[in-house]
Design an enzyme around this catalytic site. Structure first.
Site, PDB file in Angstrom:
ATOM      1  N   THR A   1      36.056  31.118  42.013  1.00  0.00           N
ATOM      2  CA  THR A   1      35.016  32.399  42.109  1.00  0.00           C
ATOM      3  C   THR A   1      33.864  32.278  41.394  1.00  0.00           C
ATOM      4  O   THR A   1      32.544  32.469  42.109  1.00  0.00           O
ATOM      5  CB  THR A   1      35.811  33.708  41.714  1.00  0.00           C
ATOM      6  OG1 THR A   1      37.067  33.582  42.401  1.00  0.00           O
ATOM      7  CG2 THR A   1      35.298  34.996  42.714  1.00  0.00           C
TER       8      THR A   1
ATOM      9  N   ASP B   1      32.974  36.509  35.283  1.00  0.00           N
ATOM     10  CA  ASP B   1      34.149  35.470  35.354  1.00  0.00           C
ATOM     11  C   ASP B   1      35.115  35.974  36.217  1.00  0.00           C
ATOM     12  O   ASP B   1      35.083  37.036  36.426  1.00  0.00           O
ATOM     13  CB  ASP B   1      34.782  35.261  33.829  1.00  0.00           C
ATOM     14  CG  ASP B   1      35.745  34.152  33.584  1.00  0.00           C
ATOM     15  OD1 ASP B   1      35.923  33.303  34.716  1.00  0.00           O
ATOM     16  OD2 ASP B   1      36.065  33.925  32.697  1.00  0.00           O
ATOM     17  N   GLY B   2      36.066  35.163  36.447  1.00  0.00           N
ATOM     18  CA  GLY B   2      37.166  35.544  37.502  1.00  0.00           C
ATOM     19  C   GLY B   2      38.435  35.763  36.695  1.00  0.00           C
ATOM     20  O   GLY B   2      38.193  36.004  35.588  1.00  0.00           O
ATOM     21  N   ALA B   3      39.511  35.992  37.517  1.00  0.00           N
ATOM     22  CA  ALA B   3      40.602  36.252  36.581  1.00  0.00           C
ATOM     23  C   ALA B   3      41.804  35.886  37.628  1.00  0.00           C
ATOM     24  O   ALA B   3      41.605  35.769  38.939  1.00  0.00           O
ATOM     25  CB  ALA B   3      40.802  38.028  36.474  1.00  0.00           C
ATOM     26  N   ASP B   4      43.021  35.850  37.177  1.00  0.00           N
ATOM     27  CA  ASP B   4      44.398  35.370  37.667  1.00  0.00           C
ATOM     28  C   ASP B   4      44.972  36.850  38.231  1.00  0.00           C
ATOM     29  O   ASP B   4      45.515  36.809  39.283  1.00  0.00           O
ATOM     30  CB  ASP B   4      45.313  34.660  37.042  1.00  0.00           C
ATOM     31  CG  ASP B   4      44.505  33.392  36.583  1.00  0.00           C
ATOM     32  OD1 ASP B   4      43.856  32.558  37.807  1.00  0.00           O
ATOM     33  OD2 ASP B   4      44.266  33.015  35.476  1.00  0.00           O
TER      34      ASP B   4
ATOM     35  N   LYS C   1      44.150  35.430  32.486  1.00  0.00           N
ATOM     36  CA  LYS C   1      43.001  34.639  32.693  1.00  0.00           C
ATOM     37  C   LYS C   1      43.659  33.300  32.292  1.00  0.00           C
ATOM     38  O   LYS C   1      44.660  33.272  31.394  1.00  0.00           O
ATOM     39  CB  LYS C   1      41.835  34.870  32.162  1.00  0.00           C
ATOM     40  CG  LYS C   1      41.126  35.847  32.966  1.00  0.00           C
ATOM     41  CD  LYS C   1      39.494  36.038  32.269  1.00  0.00           C
ATOM     42  CE  LYS C   1      38.697  34.889  32.195  1.00  0.00           C
ATOM     43  NZ  LYS C   1      38.929  34.017  33.369  1.00  0.00           N
TER      44      LYS C   1
ATOM     45  N   GLY D   1      44.301  30.365  34.399  1.00  0.00           N
ATOM     46  CA  GLY D   1      44.664  29.458  35.371  1.00  0.00           C
ATOM     47  C   GLY D   1      43.790  28.052  35.392  1.00  0.00           C
ATOM     48  O   GLY D   1      44.396  27.065  35.748  1.00  0.00           O
TER      49      GLY D   1
ATOM     50  N   GLU E   1      36.571  31.260  27.443  1.00  0.00           N
ATOM     51  CA  GLU E   1      36.359  32.561  28.162  1.00  0.00           C
ATOM     52  C   GLU E   1      36.314  33.643  27.342  1.00  0.00           C
ATOM     53  O   GLU E   1      35.716  34.570  27.126  1.00  0.00           O
ATOM     54  CB  GLU E   1      37.178  32.325  29.377  1.00  0.00           C
ATOM     55  CG  GLU E   1      36.919  31.436  30.320  1.00  0.00           C
ATOM     56  CD  GLU E   1      37.871  31.334  31.530  1.00  0.00           C
ATOM     57  OE1 GLU E   1      37.516  30.825  32.529  1.00  0.00           O
ATOM     58  OE2 GLU E   1      38.975  31.790  31.162  1.00  0.00           O
TER      59      GLU E   1
ATOM     60  N   LYS F   1      44.306  39.513  43.593  1.00  0.00           N
ATOM     61  CA  LYS F   1      44.353  39.649  42.031  1.00  0.00           C
ATOM     62  C   LYS F   1      44.740  40.956  41.509  1.00  0.00           C
ATOM     63  O   LYS F   1      45.146  40.881  40.299  1.00  0.00           O
ATOM     64  CB  LYS F   1      43.156  39.001  41.370  1.00  0.00           C
ATOM     65  CG  LYS F   1      42.794  37.624  41.961  1.00  0.00           C
ATOM     66  CD  LYS F   1      43.381  36.643  41.514  1.00  0.00           C
ATOM     67  CE  LYS F   1      42.763  35.112  41.999  1.00  0.00           C
ATOM     68  NZ  LYS F   1      41.527  34.781  41.464  1.00  0.00           N
TER      69      LYS F   1
END
Ligand code: 5RP
Length: 215
Positions: A29, A79-82, A92, A94, A101, A119
């Protein structure tokens, strides 16, 4: 799914201001976000990167990568996330970049998390919780995790983090009290960091979709 990720990443550009230093996370992402920044690489002063992977992509776009020690505190981290719960608490790691991070999230005034709808969860834990460990402490930490949480730690064999450490993925959790689990696991000797972002959750979550949702 990648279209949802791209839309969330594009929407995060609303938070980017001219001349900013932007904290940049890791993952597929975030790769869309870096590409969006790369359309006008000199609009920002530079980026602080959470991984070698993101550093390479930022540099390929001509974006300067800065050291957090000289650049921080930062106005913005993207940032993205799981996984993401309704209180914007996250799992986070993954992509094995959780420690850097977490450092950048902590050093940033605003954390904008960009995710696809899959998610979103009510209770964190369906995604195995990543824990970064010092290699020699792997079995010790695994035993402690079983005793503390009842979860099943699985060594992510073959993966070495940018910090030279290893990852345990903890399966079978249902994390009803994320701050307590984060605090307990942080106390275990040999743990470098825990991929639970409860003490420092996201401030804004953007969920990609036909029309991105901003939470
Ligand atoms: C990396 C991460 C990522 O943000 C997380 O794994 C989500 O990745 P993606 O955007 O590829 O779905 O925490 O350590």
């Amino acid at each position: 799914m990648s279209e949802a990720k791209r839309r969330a990443a594009e929407k995060a550009m609303d938070h980017v201001e001219d001349g900013m230093v932007v904290g940049v996370g890791t993952g597929s992402t975030v790769a869309y976000f870096i590409d969006a920044l790369g359309r006008d690489p000199h609009r920002i002063r530079g980026a602080v990167s959470s991984s070698e992977q993101s550093t390479q992509r930022l540099r390929a776009h001509g974006i300067e990568v800065l050291d957090l020690n000289t650049a921080g505190p930062l106005p913005l981290y993207v940032d993205g996330a799981d996984e993401c719960d309704p209180l914007k608490r996250l799992i986070k790691g993954g992509g094995a970049a959780l420690t850097r991070e977490k450092i950048i999230a902590q050093a940033s005034l605003r954390f904008v998390c960009i995710i696809d709808p899959a998610k979103q969860v009510d209770v964190l834990g369906r995604f195995p919780l990543p824990v970064e460990v010092v290699p020699m402490a792997r079995s010790l930490v695994a035993r402690e995790i079983v005793a503390l949480t009842g979860g099943q730690p699985v060594w992510r064999e073959g993966v070495v983090t940018d910090n030279g450490n290893w990852i345990l993925d903890v399966h079978g959790l249902r994390i009803t009290d994320p701050p307590a689990v984060e605090a307990a696991l942080n106390q275990v000797v040999g743990v470098v960091s825990v991929g639970l972002f409860a003490r420092r959750p996201a401030d804004v979550v953007i969920v990609g979709g036909d029309v991105p949702k901003v939470l």
